[in-house]
Scaffold this active site. Structure first.
Site, PDB file in Angstrom:
ATOM      1  N   ASP A  42       0.832  -1.202   0.000  1.00 20.67           N
ATOM      2  CA  ASP A  42       0.000   0.000   0.000  1.00 20.67           C
ATOM      3  C   ASP A  42       0.872   1.259   0.000  1.00 20.67           C
ATOM      4  OD1 ASP A  42      -2.216  -1.727   0.245  1.00 20.67           O
ATOM      5  OD2 ASP A  42      -1.994  -1.743   2.420  1.00 20.67           O
ATOM      6  N   HIS A  69      -5.184  -3.605   5.495  1.00 19.18           N
ATOM      7  CA  HIS A  69      -4.634  -3.986   4.197  1.00 19.18           C
ATOM      8  C   HIS A  69      -5.715  -4.562   3.295  1.00 19.18           C
ATOM      9  CE1 HIS A  69      -1.650  -5.084   1.259  1.00 19.18           C
ATOM     10  NE2 HIS A  69      -1.868  -6.385   1.383  1.00 19.18           N
TER      11      HIS A  69
END
Length: 332
Positions: free
Chosen positions: A151, A180
């Protein structure tokens, strides 16, 4: 002298991740485990002219235990990949059992290792590992990490694209917090090392946030059913593993976002910032030779980022509970 282990080493993430770890000169021993093909991957990698001795293991003859013996860093990319139309909830039903069994082997064979969980859905699989470790009385929150680095990598890449200069991407640093998956991924663009233009319209910012949150869907769609984000995840996993190894060997001042258990220094303060009681959250953590030294707070965030965090929290709580219940609830 560092022994690293990759569990799921023959898969789409595992192979390129193992390759990148073989090129890490700090790794002197690399053990690869999978249910198929791990010895072949190991022999292939062993021809690369770097110090690490590579050995591959399969389930027969206690292969998992042999791979884990003496491990200092264990990276877990094992599991099935996400396919078009498959949610991370669908993934959970398959990957939870895989992660549970691997965690049991780590708890009994390498309980002091740093454990880096890549297997999706990370928001649930990290609690699964923790609960297994608790059952074996070896849980140390400082040594368990959910790898959310992809990310951060995506945020750096996409911000550079918005700024019109992809060459900036290696130097762009954007904290990404929360979890996530989807809306639990919260990029703190207001804290970007390379600020976005003040006159950037709201729709462009919203699109950027959405792309960071759902970048995995972009890859799944582009691969047209042939896989998910494997190469970029391997890169991100290797980046995070390298920082863990650097900290293990004594380097100070390393701060990286990771999905961690909040029952350690800085966790209570973070929960007050969040206004929510929960056990796991991805936040910038300071690393040291023993793992997490301190969980840092969110810092100054923009009102729009507070909205994103508030939207992420219910999803995180549900995902954490799902992972915990998978281990704690008796199976009939």
């Amino acid at each position: 002298m560092v022994k690293a282990v990759v569990l799921g080493a023959a898969g789409g993430i595992g192979q390129p991740l193992s390759l990148l770890l073989k090129t890490n000169l700090e790794v002197t021993e690399l053990a690869l485990y999978d249910i198929v093909n791990a010895p072949g991957v190991a022999v292939d990698l062993s021809h690369i002219a770097t110090p690490a001795k590579v050995e591959g293991f399969l389930p027969p003859d206690n292969g998992l235990q042999k791979a884990l013996a003496g491990a200092e860093v264990v990276v877990i990319p094992a599991g099935v990949p996400r396919k078009p139309g498959m949610t991370r909830d669908d993934l959970f039903k398959i990957n939870a059992g895989i992660v549970r069994d691997l965690a049991t082997a780590i708890a009994t064979t390498a309980p002091k290792a740093f454990v880096l969980v890549i297997s999706n859905p990370v928001n649930s699989t990290v609690p699964i590992v923790a609960e297994v470790f608790k059952q074996h009385k070896v849980f140390d929150p400082k040594r368990l990490f959910g790898v959310t680095t992809l990310d951060v990598v995506r945020a750096s890449t996409f911000v550079a694209e918005v700024l019109g200069d992809r060459s900036l991407s290696p130097s762009v640093a954007v904290p990404v917090v929360g979890g996530h998956s989807g809306v639990t991924i919260v990029p703190l663009l207001s804290q970007s090392s390379h600020p976005l233009p003040s006159n950037l319209d709201t729709s462009t910012i919203d699109s950027l946030v959405n792309r960071i949150q759902f970048g995995g869907d972009e890859v799944v769609k582009a691969k047209d059913g042939a896989g998910s984000a494997t190469l970029s995840m391997a890169y991100a996993g290797a980046e995070f593993t390298t920082k863990i190894i650097r900290a293990l060997k004594g380097e100070r001042g390393i701060i990286v976002p990771s999905y961690v258990n909040l029952t350690q220094e800085g966790g209570e303060a973070l929960k007050k910032d969040l206004g929510k009681e929960l056990d796991y959250f991805s936040a910038p953590v300071e690393l040291g030779p023993n793992g997490v030294e301190k969980i840092n707070g969110l810092g100054a965030i923009a009102p729009a980022e507070r909205v994103l965090i508030d939207a992420a929290l219910p999803e995180l709580v549900a995902s954490i509970e799902k992972g915990v219940s998978f281990i704690q609830t008796p199976k009939l």
